[in-house]
Design an enzyme around this catalytic site. Structure first.
Site, PDB file in Angstrom:
ATOM      1  CB  CYS A 102     -27.578  12.474 -13.966  1.00  0.00           C
ATOM      2  SG  CYS A 102     -26.010  11.622 -13.898  1.00  0.00           S
TER       3      CYS A 102
ATOM      4  CD  GLU B 282     -31.178  17.256  -9.286  1.00  0.00           C
ATOM      5  OE1 GLU B 282     -30.467  16.815  -8.359  1.00  0.00           O
ATOM      6  OE2 GLU B 282     -32.186  16.676  -9.698  1.00  0.00           O
TER       7      GLU B 282
END
Length: 334
Positions: free
Chosen positions: A189, A223
């Site tokens: 993140c 990701e």
């Protein structure tokens, strides 16, 4: 695809490409169990309802963009007051002032692993500093869409970028990564705080994540899936980084053209192979000629790249990074 890439400057015209930095870099969608914080729930209506009117963080008053599950009694207040050093939240200015008088922190509660000028990076272990990590995730949720909090921060490391002044180290942004990633993800993140956006800090966060990958001797990738804005930010960073490498290549002889392989680009940048290839394809730089994939650059794209790099005033200096990667696979417990 062949890993051989021949650099021709200029061989033929390629379409113009915008390699400027996206203004809202770092906002990206996540897959379940990420960042020690945020899990995507696209069908959850509550994630689309902003519930906090205003937050005060240090000298900044910021209007949140999205829902975050702060306590209901705080959400009914006109403003939530957050300690900019430990990230604990209070319901009033007076409560925050009482907290500040007792709070000993003047920087994130981790190891400072990088400092150059006023910029520092701190590494925070999500197990050792669980409350801080959870408060960081809660704060980030205000500016990241379609996510709910995931309180298991143990498997994650958090890298908080700060600006230093006489009052202390003020949070600018952060990214998180899994201690062990089977997919070689180097970012779970990532977020630049709104007051610090459009200053190049998003790219600095991305650049720092790849610098850690270089120290680890690995290639990495964020990701997936990325949001549209997140993908634009990464593509801009990948394009600038790869073009830097290509333009630095020199011919081996008078009649030879510069040559470099895709694998060599990966080794030099720590960018994962599929990201290198997709970036070259997105820039329309790859052409197939006589059994080889040839990278062709023209003057226009070179000039655009130089203008973009002139705007990147702040860069990561590897000599200022003091960090030793840990082998988390050998630890039964974090």
């Amino acid at each position: 695809m062949s890993t051989v890439a021949q650099l021709n400057i200029p061989l033929q015209t390629t379409p113009s490409v915008d390699v400027e930095e996206n203004s809202q870099e770092g906002s990206q969608q996540q897959t379940p169990r990420q960042s020690g914080s945020l899990v995507a729930h696209h069908d959850d209506v509550v994630t689309r309802m902003k519930n906090v009117e205003m937050i005060e963080l240090g000298i900044h008053r910021i209007k949140p963009w999205y829902f975050a599950p702060y306590p209901q009694e705080l959400c009914q207040m006109s403003c939530i007051y957050i300690c900019e050093f430990c990230l604990k939240y209070r319901k009033s200015k007076k409560c925050l002032e009482r907290h500040i008088n007792k709070c000993n922190l003047k920087h994130p509660p981790g190891n400072e692993i990088y400092r150059k000028g006023t910029i520092s990076f701190f590494e925070i272990d999500g197990r050792k500093n669980k409350v801080y990590a959870q408060n960081l995730c809660l704060l980030a949720k205000l500016f990241l869409d379609h996510k709910t909090l995931y309180y298991d921060t143990d498997p994650f490391l958090f890298y908080v970028m700060t600006e230093f002044d006489s009052r202390g180290f003020h949070i600018v942004g952060y990214f998180s990564k899994e201690k062990e990633s089977t997919e070689d993800y180097n970012v779970a993140c990532i977020l630049t705080m709104p007051p610090f956006q459009r200053k190049g800090y998003g790219k600095l966060l991305i650049e720092f994540s790849y610098e850690l990958s270089k120290f680890e001797g690995k290639t990495g990738s964020p990701e997936k899936p990325l949001s549209d804005l997140g993908l634009l930010s990464y593509r801009s960073y990948w394009a600038q980084t790869i073009l830097e490498i290509l333009l630095a290549q020199k011919p081996t002889g008078e009649l030879e053209k510069p040559q470099i392989t895709i694998n060599e680009i990966c080794e030099l940048t720590s960018i994962k192979k599929e990201d290198v290839i997709s970036t070259l394809q997105n820039l329309n730089l790859i052409n197939y000629y006589k059994g080889q994939y040839i990278i062709s650059l023209n003057r226009e794209i070179i000039d655009q790249h130089k203008k973009a790099m002139e705007k990147r005033k702040v860069r990561i200096d590897p000599k200022c990074l003091h960090w030793t990667p840990k082998d988390w696979s050998k630890r039964s417990k974090w």
